[in-house]
Scaffold this active site. Sequence first.
Site, short mmCIF file in Angstrom:
data_model
loop_
_atom_site.label_atom_id
_atom_site.label_comp_id
_atom_site.label_asym_id
_atom_site.label_seq_id
_atom_site.Cartn_x
_atom_site.Cartn_y
_atom_site.Cartn_z
N ARG A 63 -55.86 -29.31 39.56
CA ARG A 63 -56.94 -30.31 39.50
C ARG A 63 -56.51 -31.57 38.77
O ARG A 63 -57.03 -32.65 39.05
CB ARG A 63 -58.20 -29.68 38.91
CG ARG A 63 -58.84 -28.65 39.86
CD ARG A 63 -59.99 -27.90 39.23
NE ARG A 63 -59.61 -27.16 38.03
CZ ARG A 63 -59.06 -25.94 38.03
NH1 ARG A 63 -58.84 -25.32 39.17
NH2 ARG A 63 -58.75 -25.35 36.91
N GLU A 100 -55.67 -18.28 28.74
CA GLU A 100 -56.76 -17.39 28.35
C GLU A 100 -56.80 -16.15 29.22
O GLU A 100 -57.51 -15.19 28.92
CB GLU A 100 -58.11 -18.13 28.33
CG GLU A 100 -58.47 -18.89 29.57
CD GLU A 100 -57.99 -20.34 29.60
OE1 GLU A 100 -58.82 -21.23 29.85
OE2 GLU A 100 -56.79 -20.60 29.43
#
Length: 182
Positions: A63, A100
């Site tokens: 992105r 994460e």
Amino acid sequence: MIFDEFAIKSQIRAVTDFPKPGVTFRDVTPLFQSPRILRMVIDSLVQRYVESDCSHIGAMDARGFLIGSILAYQLNRPLVLFRKSGKLPADVLAETYSTEYGEAKLEVHADSLCEGDSLLLIDDLIATGGTLVAAATLARRMRASVYEAAAIIDLPELGGSRKLQDMGIPTFTLTAFALDEA
């Protein structure tokens, strides 16, 4: 165009339990479906960096490519692509980092930067900072400096902005979300 943080936040979709249970994913793709909001995001970033000393724009896969390419065009700066492993065809430098969700590897063409270059890093969001820290490490391995790390969203509770700042890299985001924010 006047900057409107609420308008930007209203176009960021919260997707619960993605990519795994307990995670709320902040999806910026609706921003790209609103020409007005996308223009606000890009114009805000262009205004911030139009007179900066950064010589290159470094965009994160994937992105970050969308924002970084527009920004590089508007600022008339070279674009450096930081890609997921195995996507670049020439000689690369690689850096493994923690996300994460697990471990990942970031690569960049080995001839993308050189001593004296100043890189503005761009991504959609700063969470744990793993991708941007890896990109900064790769840039420094090529003896370039990092001017700043910028994103649309900061998730400050995950500590990524703090990690970057601890490395001496200033951060800038257009908005932030608390982990429990809807």
